[in-house]
Write a protein that holds these residues in place. Structure first.
Motif, PDB file in Angstrom:
ATOM      1  N   THR A  40       0.704  -1.369   0.146  1.00  0.00           N
ATOM      2  CA  THR A  40      -0.124   0.107  -0.007  1.00  0.00           C
ATOM      3  C   THR A  40       0.651   1.298   0.168  1.00  0.00           C
ATOM      4  O   THR A  40       0.219   2.091  -0.602  1.00  0.00           O
ATOM      5  CB  THR A  40      -1.044   0.047   1.295  1.00  0.00           C
ATOM      6  N   ASN A  41       2.040   1.089   0.425  1.00  0.00           N
ATOM      7  CA  ASN A  41       3.104   2.224   0.591  1.00  0.00           C
ATOM      8  C   ASN A  41       4.163   2.084  -0.275  1.00  0.00           C
ATOM      9  O   ASN A  41       4.986   1.249  -0.025  1.00  0.00           O
ATOM     10  CB  ASN A  41       3.369   2.810   1.820  1.00  0.00           C
ATOM     11  N   ALA A  42       4.519   2.992  -1.447  1.00  0.00           N
ATOM     12  CA  ALA A  42       5.480   3.061  -2.228  1.00  0.00           C
ATOM     13  C   ALA A  42       6.653   3.945  -1.461  1.00  0.00           C
ATOM     14  O   ALA A  42       6.208   5.007  -1.169  1.00  0.00           O
ATOM     15  CB  ALA A  42       5.342   3.172  -3.643  1.00  0.00           C
ATOM     16  N   ILE A  43       7.812   3.436  -1.508  1.00  0.00           N
ATOM     17  CA  ILE A  43       8.907   4.345  -0.847  1.00  0.00           C
ATOM     18  C   ILE A  43       9.320   5.380  -1.809  1.00  0.00           C
ATOM     19  O   ILE A  43       9.511   5.034  -3.169  1.00  0.00           O
ATOM     20  CB  ILE A  43      10.128   3.483  -0.542  1.00  0.00           C
ATOM     21  N   SER A  44       9.159   6.587  -1.480  1.00  0.00           N
ATOM     22  CA  SER A  44       9.284   7.628  -2.427  1.00  0.00           C
ATOM     23  C   SER A  44      10.133   8.795  -1.629  1.00  0.00           C
ATOM     24  O   SER A  44      10.198   8.721  -0.498  1.00  0.00           O
ATOM     25  CB  SER A  44       8.210   8.209  -2.979  1.00  0.00           C
ATOM     26  N   TRP A  45      10.354   9.896  -2.295  1.00  0.00           N
ATOM     27  CA  TRP A  45      10.930  10.989  -1.456  1.00  0.00           C
ATOM     28  C   TRP A  45      10.218  11.720  -0.342  1.00  0.00           C
ATOM     29  O   TRP A  45      10.424  12.141   0.643  1.00  0.00           O
ATOM     30  CB  TRP A  45      11.612  12.137  -2.488  1.00  0.00           C
ATOM     31  N   ASP A  46       8.787  11.664  -0.781  1.00  0.00           N
ATOM     32  CA  ASP A  46       7.748  12.284   0.062  1.00  0.00           C
ATOM     33  C   ASP A  46       7.851  11.402   1.193  1.00  0.00           C
ATOM     34  O   ASP A  46       7.683  11.889   2.382  1.00  0.00           O
ATOM     35  CB  ASP A  46       6.206  12.376  -0.709  1.00  0.00           C
ATOM     36  N   PHE A  47       7.536   9.939   0.948  1.00  0.00           N
ATOM     37  CA  PHE A  47       7.548   9.180   2.175  1.00  0.00           C
ATOM     38  C   PHE A  47       8.905   9.487   3.087  1.00  0.00           C
ATOM     39  O   PHE A  47       8.830   9.414   4.289  1.00  0.00           O
ATOM     40  CB  PHE A  47       7.632   7.691   1.868  1.00  0.00           C
ATOM     41  N   PHE A  48      10.024   9.288   2.527  1.00  0.00           N
ATOM     42  CA  PHE A  48      11.370   9.538   3.169  1.00  0.00           C
ATOM     43  C   PHE A  48      11.305  10.760   3.951  1.00  0.00           C
ATOM     44  O   PHE A  48      11.694  10.714   5.008  1.00  0.00           O
ATOM     45  CB  PHE A  48      12.454   9.418   2.016  1.00  0.00           C
ATOM     46  N   ASN A  49      10.801  11.839   3.371  1.00  0.00           N
ATOM     47  CA  ASN A  49      10.879  13.348   3.992  1.00  0.00           C
ATOM     48  C   ASN A  49       9.992  13.203   5.148  1.00  0.00           C
ATOM     49  O   ASN A  49      10.064  13.952   6.201  1.00  0.00           O
ATOM     50  CB  ASN A  49      10.465  14.191   3.306  1.00  0.00           C
ATOM     51  N   GLU A  50       8.890  12.577   4.941  1.00  0.00           N
ATOM     52  CA  GLU A  50       7.811  12.639   6.092  1.00  0.00           C
ATOM     53  C   GLU A  50       8.541  11.434   7.194  1.00  0.00           C
ATOM     54  O   GLU A  50       8.205  12.122   8.630  1.00  0.00           O
ATOM     55  CB  GLU A  50       6.499  11.916   5.825  1.00  0.00           C
ATOM     56  N   PHE A  51       9.026  10.613   6.815  1.00  0.00           N
ATOM     57  CA  PHE A  51       9.744   9.692   7.929  1.00  0.00           C
ATOM     58  C   PHE A  51      10.627  10.384   8.649  1.00  0.00           C
ATOM     59  O   PHE A  51      10.746  10.227   9.809  1.00  0.00           O
ATOM     60  CB  PHE A  51      10.141   8.475   7.060  1.00  0.00           C
TER      61      PHE A  51
END
Length: 185
Positions: A40-51
């Motif tokens: 359901t969650n692809a690793i992206s720059w947005d995901f990395f920044n939120e993390f």
């Protein structure tokens, strides 16, 4: 007995006071990470920044420029060397280091022999870092005003690196300018 040499050394009795150009950083907090669901969650720059924002916001960071004191690790060495024959000696060294209130001790037994003029070899065994598997070896060559040496405290570490706690290798050249002739030459 002229064949017995005893030695001792007490080093680093003191402290250092840090007072200029300081940045002491401390952080406290808790971060909990639940497993990422790849469907359901692809690793992206947005995901990395939120993390990374979540990690950063979970900790309270404090920066201080206040002077502080740190104690040097006190070291006590006790040694003995006994000349068995003209070109063969045996010895022992006990090393004790007091670091952050905890005593770290080791014991080394060694034998050294001069094989030919100017060429020395040594073998050692050490109880070091809670391990009995420390077989060391070294060679040295010296001539007029110059010495070359190569040694290690753990030969077995080269063959079993993943089962080794520590391994140290030293190599060096000493210039012995103005020194009287060595007794072994």
């Amino acid at each position: 007995d002229d064949r017995l040499t005893l030695s001792s050394s007490l080093l680093n009795l003191g402290l250092m006071r840090w007072s200029t150009e300081l940045n002491q950083v401390s952080a406290s907090g808790v971060f909990t990470y639940d497993e990422l669901d790849m469907e359901t969650n692809a690793i992206s720059w947005d995901f990395f920044n939120e993390f990374m924002d979540s990690v950063y916001n979970s900790f309270d960071v404090t920066v201080s420029q206040e002077p502080y004191v740190s104690f040097l690790p006190v070291q006590l060495f006790l040694g003995a060397d006994y000349q068995l024959r003209e070109k063969v000696s045996v010895g022992a060294v006990n090393r004790n280091i007091l670091f952050r209130g905890k005593l770290h001790s080791s014991l080394t037994l060694q034998a050294t022999s001069m094989f030919s003029k100017g060429f020395l070899a040594t073998l050692s065994w050490s109880y070091l870092n809670h391990s009995l598997l420390n077989l060391g070896a070294g060679i040295a060559y010296y001539g007029k005003g110059l010495q070359f040496h190569l040694l290690t405290d753990n030969l077995l570490g080269f063959f079993y690196p993943f089962d080794t706690r520590t391994i140290h290798v030293r190599m060096g050249i000493n210039l012995m300018l103005g020194c009287p002739r060595n007794r072994l030459s």
